[in-house]
Design an enzyme around this catalytic site. Structure first.
Site, PDB file in Angstrom:
ATOM      1  N   PRO A   1     -20.796 -17.350  10.741  1.00 44.15           N
ATOM      2  CA  PRO A   1     -19.552 -17.760  11.381  1.00 44.15           C
ATOM      3  C   PRO A   1     -18.935 -16.602  12.127  1.00 44.15           C
ATOM      4  O   PRO A   1     -18.773 -15.516  11.579  1.00 44.15           O
ATOM      5  CB  PRO A   1     -18.664 -18.168  10.203  1.00 44.15           C
ATOM      6  CG  PRO A   1     -19.485 -17.979   8.971  1.00 44.15           C
ATOM      7  CD  PRO A   1     -20.600 -17.084   9.319  1.00 44.15           C
ATOM      8  N   GLU A   2     -18.615 -16.836  13.364  1.00 41.86           N
ATOM      9  CA  GLU A   2     -17.939 -15.836  14.178  1.00 41.86           C
ATOM     10  C   GLU A   2     -16.498 -16.305  14.374  1.00 41.86           C
ATOM     11  O   GLU A   2     -16.086 -17.293  13.779  1.00 41.86           O
ATOM     12  CB  GLU A   2     -18.682 -15.670  15.511  1.00 41.86           C
ATOM     13  CG  GLU A   2     -20.182 -15.439  15.327  1.00 41.86           C
ATOM     14  CD  GLU A   2     -20.941 -15.256  16.628  1.00 41.86           C
ATOM     15  OE1 GLU A   2     -20.346 -14.770  17.596  1.00 41.86           O
ATOM     16  OE2 GLU A   2     -22.124 -15.615  16.671  1.00 41.86           O
TER      17      GLU A   2
END
Length: 282
Positions: free
Chosen positions: A2-3
DNA sequence: ATCCTATCCTGTAGGC
DNA sequence: TGCCTACAGGATAGGA
């Protein structure tokens, strides 16, 4: 995994679903994450109400009343999953389960265990080692191209690796680094210190644009990422280069290339992103 | 200081 | 079908 866009999606959904709820009980698995979870510290959250949810880069802050904050990082495979009612089939790799007084619950699932969960006092949050060295958040107010250029001065690292460095800019990960540079038409291998002001402007603009568009589509699900309701993100369809090696560039048709930079897959269009800045004809 | 590598961990996809 | 290897959205410690 996840960014920033995925973490921001989770933040917004936590804001809408768990703020105002009070913790009745907490169950920990005993498995360690990036660092061990302290059961003693986590116990302080019992009977506490979640007041607000913050984020900086890829870190989430669940602020509780009584001055406690749960610091969370999803690592590569972490998920926060919300269930409105108690009878849930048990899931593998759940490291923490928060049961609220109204019967709803929130679980943290993380197969690879690169994530982080830590209870800290809210007023000392900024002193946490992981947060102390973080660069600015690119979608917060005040983010400027000039700041990026100043930070990059003299640096020889590839600009793509530079964008991944959380001390420079917090929140960009491997997918969006490639996407941003393609949008800015900058070759990922160029030394960060040799990017000129005009290009930093393009990079800064592309950064905000790509990240905001991804947030609008609830992020990118490459394989693991899910929202609070276990749904995939929709930005994958919009990706211009990431994981598209050999496929035609959506802008010019040239085959997208894959190279490895700092042990991370990197994708770019050799014709839209020339290695050398194109000189303008007079 | 800066750069680069190896490492933590599990799941999955692809080759045979 | 199973077995094997390579790779995956991250961060960090340690060596050069």
């Amino acid at each position: 995994m996840p960014e920033l866009p995925e973490v921001e999606t989770v933040r917004r959904m936590l804001e809408g679903n768990v703020v105002g709820r009070t913790v009745r009980a907490i169950r920990l698995s005993g498995q360690r994450l990036r660092s061990p979870i302290s059961p003693v510290a986590v116990r302080r959250l019992r009977r506490r109400r979640i007041d607000s949810i913050g984020r900086h880069g890829k870190y989430l802050f669940l602020h509780f009343d009584g001055g406690h904050t749960l610091l969370s990082h999803l690592g590569m495979s972490g998920r926060w999953l919300f269930s409105p009612s108690p009878p849930d089939a048990p899931l593998p790799h759940v490291h923490a389960r928060f049961e609220f007084e109204d019967g709803s619950s929130l679980r943290y699932q993380d197969p690879r265990r690169f994530g982080l969960l830590r209870v800290v006092s809210s007023d000392r949050l900024g002193h946490e080692p992981e947060l102390r060295s973080l660069g600015p958040d690119p979608i917060a107010n005040g983010f400027a191209a000039e700041d990026l250029a100043a930070r990059a001065r003299g640096r020889r690292v590839a600009v793509k690796s530079f964008l991944l460095d959380q001390r420079q800019l917090a929140g960009i990960g491997n997918i969006y680094a490639s996407e941003i540079l393609h949008r800015a038409r900058v070759h990922p291998s160029r030394a960060a210190g040799r990017i000129v002001a005009r290009e930093w402007n393009a990079i800064a603009r592309s950064t905000r644009k790509v990240l905001l568009e991804a947030i609008a589509r609830s992020g990118t699900t490459f394989s693991m990422y899910r929202t609070l309701w276990n749904e995939p993100g929709q930005y994958g369809e919009q990706l211009r280069v990431y994981d598209r090696g050999g496929q035609p560039c959506r802008d010019c048709g040239t085959a997208i290339r894959r190279v490895v930079l700092g042990q991370r897959s990197t994708f770019f269009c050799p014709s839209c992103q020339p290695r050398v800045t194109t000189k303008r004809k007079k």
